[in-house]
Scaffold this motif. Structure first.
Motif, PDB file in Angstrom:
ATOM      1  N   GLN A 301       6.759  49.181 -24.283  1.00 12.75           N
ATOM      2  CA  GLN A 301       7.239  48.883 -22.939  1.00 12.75           C
ATOM      3  C   GLN A 301       7.282  47.395 -22.602  1.00 12.75           C
ATOM      4  N   ALA A 302       6.289  46.626 -23.036  1.00 14.60           N
ATOM      5  CA  ALA A 302       6.260  45.208 -22.684  1.00 14.60           C
ATOM      6  C   ALA A 302       7.490  44.483 -23.232  1.00 14.60           C
ATOM      7  N   GLY A 303       7.815  44.734 -24.489  1.00 13.36           N
ATOM      8  CA  GLY A 303       9.001  44.107 -25.078  1.00 13.36           C
ATOM      9  C   GLY A 303      10.274  44.555 -24.403  1.00 13.36           C
ATOM     10  N   ALA A 304      10.321  45.820 -24.005  1.00 12.01           N
ATOM     11  CA  ALA A 304      11.506  46.338 -23.327  1.00 12.01           C
ATOM     12  C   ALA A 304      11.712  45.648 -21.984  1.00 12.01           C
ATOM     13  N   LYS A 305      10.623  45.470 -21.253  1.00 11.18           N
ATOM     14  CA  LYS A 305      10.732  44.862 -19.922  1.00 11.18           C
ATOM     15  C   LYS A 305      11.267  43.442 -19.992  1.00 11.18           C
ATOM     16  N   LEU A 306      10.959  42.725 -21.048  1.00 12.21           N
ATOM     17  CA  LEU A 306      11.476  41.358 -21.192  1.00 12.21           C
ATOM     18  C   LEU A 306      12.999  41.349 -21.253  1.00 12.21           C
ATOM     19  N   THR A 307      13.599  42.354 -21.895  1.00 10.43           N
ATOM     20  CA  THR A 307      15.062  42.409 -21.960  1.00 10.43           C
ATOM     21  C   THR A 307      15.652  42.730 -20.591  1.00 10.43           C
TER      22      THR A 307
END
Length: 327
Positions: A301-307
């Motif tokens: 989720q953390a990496g997804a939120k950055l996008t």
């Protein structure tokens, strides 16, 4: 329009012999190009569309199908449609984002909850506005076909959490959101046309790839991949679009017929994908794939939120919020 390299331009112009529309005595012959193998659901869906367009027009409209990337890779097909050497195209949304960045919205990881959520968004105001946005690129959006929710395969190890992606060389689409997400997740994303994927997996050029179960099975990727993880990390639409000049050259009745036939095809494709995914998942298991059915998606989720944040910086947060709020 982006500048085409010499090779691509040559391919595009040589396809004119296949795809030039015939507008004579009210008869229209249209070339429709797509990526799908003969057994793929997009092939069945476009066959229905062609049949229905011919029936509804009393034979005035003939759609000649060019499946399996026979007119070139996905980027070549969409360039040909913009130029008018191909009339209608179905390719994954990421190939549209190279010239229409706003469409990156649809590829943001973990933005869509499930198929029902996708359908509500794409059949509503947001979907209509995104299809309309294609007109500035000389394309008429006809309908949203789909590739579907993407899962990860590879030949090295089971993917149980984001940590297991570390250093894996994975084929991705050219979509910036996909590339950025996999970098954040520790993988080595490697964009390439889908028609090069099987050979690249077989020869070890890449370790894995990400696509829906039905797409994995219908393209025999289980022959060159050992592990499948049902991450459902992103949904991929596949807009069907038509050269805008060719669409505008039709009278209103025939335009409406094409739009109706395109929608019927899209509905069939989605129905088949829902029915076939579980069947194909069982077949993949029978053929020896090791399937991780419940990976720890929270670790992604953390990496997804950055996008999401990157998209919002360019286009605002309105669309993202509307999608989240769609029930």
């Amino acid at each position: 329009m982006k500048k085409l390299n010499t090779i691509s331009a040559t391919i595009l112009f040589t396809t004119t012999v296949f795809s030039a529309s015939v507008f004579a005595t009210g008869q229209h012959t249209l070339a429709l190009s797509h990526y799908g193998s003969p057994s793929d659901t997009v092939t069945k869906a476009t066959e229905l569309m062609a049949k229905r367009a011919n029936e509804l027009s009393n034979g005035r409209i003939t759609i000649k199908l060019h499946p399996n990337s026979e007119l070139g890779s996905s980027d070549t097909q969409i360039d040909g449609t913009r130029m008018g050497t191909i009339d209608i195209v179905v390719v994954g949304n990421p190939y549209y984002t190279t010239f229409n960045e706003e469409l990156n919205l649809l590829d943001l990881p973990f933005l869509f909850r499930d198929e029902e959520h996708v359908e509500k968004v794409l059949s509503g105001e947001i979907g209509s506005e995104l299809l309309k946005s294609l007109e500035k690129s000389n394309l008429k959006g006809l309908a949203f076909y789909e590739i579907g929710f993407r899962d990860i395969t590879n030949s090295k190890k089971a993917i149980k959490s984001v940590a297991d992606l570390s250093h894996l060389k994975l084929r991705t689409t050219p979509n910036p959101a996909h590339i950025a997400a996999f970098k954040e997740w520790g993988a080595n994303p490697t964009p390439m046309p889908f028609n090069e994927v099987y050979f690249s997996l077989k020869t070890g050029v890449i370790d894995g790839q990400e696509n829906p179960v039905h797409h994995i099975y219908n393209n025999n990727l289980q022959e060159v991949q050992k592990y499948l993880s049902l991450t459902h990390h992103a949904y991929t639409a596949a807009p069907m679009s038509m050269n805008l000049d060719s669409f505008n050259a039709l009278d209103k009745e025939d335009q409406d017929i094409l739009l109706k036939a395109a929608k019927e095809g899209a509905e069939l494709e989605k129905k088949l994908n829902r029915e076939e995914n579980q069947v194909y998942l069982n077949k993949l298991k029978e053929q020896g794939m090791e399937v991780e059915e419940s990976p720890d998606t929270s670790s992604f989720q953390a990496g997804a939120k950055l996008t999401w944040d990157d998209y919002a910086k360019k286009f605002g947060n309105q669309y993202i919020q509307k999608i989240i709020d769609t029930k």
